[in-house]
Design a protein around this motif. Structure first.
Motif, PDB file in Angstrom:
ATOM      1  N   MET B   1       0.746  -0.755  -0.152  1.00 49.58           N
ATOM      2  CA  MET B   1      -0.073  -0.403  -0.268  1.00 49.58           C
ATOM      3  C   MET B   1       0.905   1.164  -0.129  1.00 49.58           C
ATOM      4  O   MET B   1       1.522   1.472   0.610  1.00 49.58           O
ATOM      5  CB  MET B   1      -0.669  -0.191   1.127  1.00 49.58           C
ATOM      6  CG  MET B   1      -1.776   0.951   1.542  1.00 49.58           C
ATOM      7  SD  MET B   1      -2.221   1.409   3.024  1.00 49.58           S
ATOM      8  CE  MET B   1      -1.842   0.811   4.020  1.00 49.58           C
ATOM      9  N   ARG B   3       1.170   5.630  -0.271  1.00 45.13           N
ATOM     10  CA  ARG B   3       0.294   6.442   1.176  1.00 45.13           C
ATOM     11  C   ARG B   3       1.189   8.253   0.649  1.00 45.13           C
ATOM     12  O   ARG B   3       1.992   8.271   0.286  1.00 45.13           O
ATOM     13  CB  ARG B   3       0.462   6.953   1.708  1.00 45.13           C
ATOM     14  CG  ARG B   3      -0.438   8.014   2.708  1.00 45.13           C
ATOM     15  CD  ARG B   3      -0.899   7.811   4.291  1.00 45.13           C
ATOM     16  NE  ARG B   3       0.734   9.088   4.532  1.00 45.13           N
ATOM     17  CZ  ARG B   3       1.142   8.747   5.411  1.00 45.13           C
ATOM     18  NH1 ARG B   3       0.567   8.510   6.902  1.00 45.13           N
ATOM     19  NH2 ARG B   3       2.466   9.734   6.204  1.00 45.13           N
ATOM     20  N   TYR B  14      -4.724  12.392   3.249  1.00 44.48           N
ATOM     21  CA  TYR B  14      -3.840  11.546   2.389  1.00 44.48           C
ATOM     22  C   TYR B  14      -4.435  10.969   1.365  1.00 44.48           C
ATOM     23  O   TYR B  14      -5.615  10.843   1.270  1.00 44.48           O
ATOM     24  CB  TYR B  14      -3.447  10.405   3.405  1.00 44.48           C
ATOM     25  CG  TYR B  14      -2.495  11.045   4.199  1.00 44.48           C
ATOM     26  CD1 TYR B  14      -1.780  11.145   4.340  1.00 44.48           C
ATOM     27  CD2 TYR B  14      -2.759  10.854   5.771  1.00 44.48           C
ATOM     28  CE1 TYR B  14      -0.137  11.914   4.683  1.00 44.48           C
ATOM     29  CE2 TYR B  14      -2.057  11.036   6.811  1.00 44.48           C
ATOM     30  CZ  TYR B  14      -0.965  12.047   5.694  1.00 44.48           C
ATOM     31  OH  TYR B  14       0.292  12.110   6.948  1.00 44.48           O
ATOM     32  N   THR B  15      -4.288   9.997  -0.036  1.00 44.38           N
ATOM     33  CA  THR B  15      -4.503   9.281  -0.666  1.00 44.38           C
ATOM     34  C   THR B  15      -4.082   7.013  -0.611  1.00 44.38           C
ATOM     35  O   THR B  15      -2.793   8.607  -0.485  1.00 44.38           O
ATOM     36  CB  THR B  15      -4.398   9.564  -2.046  1.00 44.38           C
ATOM     37  OG1 THR B  15      -6.129   8.840  -2.150  1.00 44.38           O
ATOM     38  CG2 THR B  15      -3.508  10.332  -3.081  1.00 44.38           C
ATOM     39  N   TYR B  16      -4.820   6.807  -0.595  1.00 43.74           N
ATOM     40  CA  TYR B  16      -4.055   5.161  -0.709  1.00 43.74           C
ATOM     41  C   TYR B  16      -4.666   5.071  -1.670  1.00 43.74           C
ATOM     42  O   TYR B  16      -5.274   4.735  -2.188  1.00 43.74           O
ATOM     43  CB  TYR B  16      -4.860   4.412   1.227  1.00 43.74           C
ATOM     44  CG  TYR B  16      -4.556   5.607   1.748  1.00 43.74           C
ATOM     45  CD1 TYR B  16      -3.045   5.057   3.171  1.00 43.74           C
ATOM     46  CD2 TYR B  16      -5.133   5.857   2.720  1.00 43.74           C
ATOM     47  CE1 TYR B  16      -2.684   6.329   4.443  1.00 43.74           C
ATOM     48  CE2 TYR B  16      -5.308   6.611   3.898  1.00 43.74           C
ATOM     49  CZ  TYR B  16      -3.945   6.628   4.308  1.00 43.74           C
ATOM     50  OH  TYR B  16      -3.652   7.042   5.900  1.00 43.74           O
ATOM     51  N   LEU B  17      -3.353   4.328  -2.067  1.00 43.91           N
ATOM     52  CA  LEU B  17      -2.685   3.664  -3.252  1.00 43.91           C
ATOM     53  C   LEU B  17      -2.839   2.527  -2.867  1.00 43.91           C
ATOM     54  O   LEU B  17      -1.512   2.065  -2.089  1.00 43.91           O
ATOM     55  CB  LEU B  17      -2.251   4.174  -4.568  1.00 43.91           C
ATOM     56  CG  LEU B  17      -2.430   5.401  -4.259  1.00 43.91           C
ATOM     57  CD1 LEU B  17      -1.906   6.243  -5.341  1.00 43.91           C
ATOM     58  CD2 LEU B  17      -3.994   5.918  -5.494  1.00 43.91           C
ATOM     59  N   PRO B  18      -3.183   1.379  -4.222  1.00 47.89           N
ATOM     60  CA  PRO B  18      -2.350   0.001  -3.881  1.00 47.89           C
ATOM     61  C   PRO B  18      -0.967  -0.321  -4.138  1.00 47.89           C
ATOM     62  O   PRO B  18      -0.366   0.829  -5.170  1.00 47.89           O
ATOM     63  CB  PRO B  18      -3.798  -1.181  -4.708  1.00 47.89           C
ATOM     64  CG  PRO B  18      -3.988   0.003  -5.690  1.00 47.89           C
ATOM     65  CD  PRO B  18      -3.946   1.306  -4.801  1.00 47.89           C
ATOM     66  N   LYS B  65     -11.104   4.572  -7.323  1.00 44.95           N
ATOM     67  CA  LYS B  65      -9.825   4.964  -6.624  1.00 44.95           C
ATOM     68  C   LYS B  65      -8.755   5.603  -7.809  1.00 44.95           C
ATOM     69  O   LYS B  65      -8.200   6.515  -7.275  1.00 44.95           O
ATOM     70  CB  LYS B  65      -8.750   3.533  -6.497  1.00 44.95           C
ATOM     71  CG  LYS B  65      -7.496   3.698  -5.701  1.00 44.95           C
ATOM     72  CD  LYS B  65      -7.693   4.700  -5.131  1.00 44.95           C
ATOM     73  CE  LYS B  65      -8.425   4.425  -3.609  1.00 44.95           C
ATOM     74  NZ  LYS B  65      -8.233   5.177  -1.791  1.00 44.95           N
TER      75      LYS B  65
END
Lengths: 424, 130
Positions: B1, B3, B14-18, B65
């Motif tokens: 993951m 961020r 904050y944006t979370y990405l795989p 996303k």
């Protein structure tokens, strides 16, 4: 009471949750009482007003009553000192100072007196010191008017006024402070050789008008010392009363008031992490800022081109594009490497942000493809509307109207185009 | 993951990405240029980018996303960004790809994927490890 520093990260623990404050961004170290709230909108206003004391008004009243009973040599000494600071060196500003000095001298002689001598010494000393060595003109005009009235015969009164005016100006080599002194001395002396009894009481008025005008282009500090001394000598006197009244009024004609206002604003930012972040949904963690809400997507199997964007009269509807469509974001920004090796990127908020959709459509019928080409031709360079396969509406222009259509199979036409616009 | 946090230093989103796909890269951005004089002496001119690294990674994510990341890039196109990569390292720098291109790669009709599609983006990030 809190004190923050630029770029300092802080972590707050509340119960079981841990809040990480990304940065409290303060442009100036400040101490303030504030209450943390949900919105965390903190505005700090700092107002500073500075007034320069250019306007000087001085009303000085001085009175002295001196009763003399067989007392020799009374002395009254007064030192008047004022300091004026001009706004800044290098500016020429003329100030006029008027000093009206009224001086009355009353001598009452009750009884027989012989050889009364009254000596008045008036000394005015003006000094100007200037830390900046430059040519300056100091002009000082002193007017002195002395008038004496006596009710008795002139021949019995002798009055001698002595006036001495000394102006000394010292100029030294540039780079060294120079000083200037101006000394005014005058003395008033009255002698009564013989006074008959019926001439008593005797009132003597002595009006002294003193005008002092000093013009200096620039001076940092001016000192004006006035020393007033009165000396009375008598050889043999009974019940002599001497009343001295001294009034001085100083008025500066220039009044400059300056105000300095300083509006200081600082903002506070925070963001936090709670639980497991979501990787599939539209779920940003938004702290103190704002962020666009999640769009609502309604899937549909076709897209629509229409013109004009309001009340369209020309509409073309074709099937949804193939996978592999591209959504391109292009920003105008400055990208520089500094000498120190760091990277600086800047983009003004008003600079263009291009959003380009690139799509390819396959399996169209000949009539559909021709309708698309006709639409491109009819709306060449015009703003058109576009409803995509997720029911979102865009306004923009077709930037590739010259793309060819490809008849890949029988009754199977492929077409592609680029659309540059903004999401509505 | 991964961020992404912006804008630095006042991080507010904050944006979370795989995790990115394999074949992500990391390289130094310093450069050296060699010159040889008439007397056959070699000179090297070095441009040192102190501790700067260039990261490049390709991420496949759901449509929603991707829209979140799209909104993030639109909102902070030139802001300094905090990055926590898939290895847990913290970086501070900028997204240097321009334009940023989202490509729809295929369908994904799982219930978690509202957009029913998957998107890919290749990002290049230049910054300093914290």
């Amino acid at each position: 009471m809190a004190q923050y520093q630029v770029g300092k990260q802080m972590i707050y623990e509340t119960g079981t949750s841990q809040y990480q404050v990304g940065v409290i961004y303060v442009f100036e170290t400040a101490s303030a009482e504030f209450e943390r709230s949900e919105s965390h909108d903190l505005e700090f206003s700092h107002e500073m007003i500075v007034s320069f004391p250019v306007y000087v008004e001085s009303d000085l009243e001085f009175s002295a009553d001196v009763d003399l009973i067989n007392t020799l040599q009374p002395e009254v000494e007064q030192i008047v000192q004022f300091t004026q600071t001009l706004p800044a060196p290098g500016q020429t500003k003329e100030h006029e100072a008027e000093s009206d000095l009224e001086f009355s001298h009353t001598v009452d002689v009750v009884n027989f007196a012989q050889s009364v001598e009254s000596t008045i010494l008036f000394e005015d000393e003006s000094n100007s010191t200037n830390p900046q060595p430059f040519e300056e003109d100091v002009e000082q005009i002193v007017e002195f008017d002395d008038e004496a009235d006596s009710s008795i015969e002139d021949r019995l009164v002798e009055q001698t006024v002595e006036f001495d005016h000394t102006n000394t100006k010292l100029k030294v080599t540039d780079g060294i402070d120079r000083s200037e002194s101006h000394t005014v001395e005058f003395s008033d002396e009255g002698q009564k050789v013989f006074i008959s009894v019926d001439a008593i009481p005797l009132d003597a008025e002595n009006d002294v008008l003193f005008t002092h005008l000093a013009t200096t282009p620039i001076f940092k500090a001016a000192f004006n010392n006035i020393v007033f001394a009165q000396t009375a000598d008598q050889e043999r006197t009974k019940f002599v009363e001497s009343t001295v009244e001294f009034d001085q009024e100083v008025t500066l004609a220039v009044s400059i008031s300056r105000e300095v206002e300083s509006d200081l604003e600082f903002s506070q930012h925070y963001v936090y992490e709670i639980g497991t972040p979501e990787l599939c949904f539209y779920a940003p963690i938004v702290g103190s800022g704002t962020f666009p809400a999640a769009p609502i997507l309604v899937k549909q199997s076709f897209v629509t081109l229409f013109y004009p964007t309001v009340s369209p009269t020309l509409t073309v509807q074709i099937r949804a594009p193939e996978f592999g469509d591209r959504d391109r974001l292009q920003h105008d920004k400055i990208n520089r490497d500094t000498r120190g090796g760091s990277l600086k990127i800047f983009a003004d908020t008003t600079w263009p942000k291009l959003q380009i959709l690139e799509m390819q459509f396959t399996g169209l019928k000949e009539t559909e493809a021709q309708a698309v080409l006709d639409f491109f031709e009819d709306t060449l360079g015009l703003e058109v509307g576009f409803t995509d396969w997720e029911s979102r509406t865009w306004h923009g222009v077709i930037v590739s109207p010259d793309r060819e259509l490809v008849r890949s199979k029988r009754n199977n036409v492929d077409i592609s185009f680029e659309f540059e616009g903004e999401l509505q | 993951m991964m961020r992404l946090g912006a804008p630095y230093p006042g991080v507010e989103v904050y944006t979370y990405l795989p995790d990115p796909e394999f074949a992500d890269t990391e390289n130094s951005v310093g450069s050296v240029e060699f010159k040889r004089s008439m007397t056959n002496v070699r000179y090297s001119y070095v441009k040192s980018r102190a501790q700067h690294r260039r990261l490049s990674f390709s991420i496949i994510m759901t449509r929603m996303k991707a829209l979140e990341l799209r909104a993030f890039i639109l909102k902070y196109p030139a802001s300094q960004i905090q990055l926590r990569d898939h290895l847990g390292d913290h970086w501070l720098g900028y997204i240097t790809t321009n334009p940023n291109e989202f490509e729809t790669t295929g369908a994904n009709r799982s219930t978690a994927n509202v957009g029913h599609a998957m998107s890919r983006i290749t990002l290049e990030f230049r910054g300093v490890k914290q």
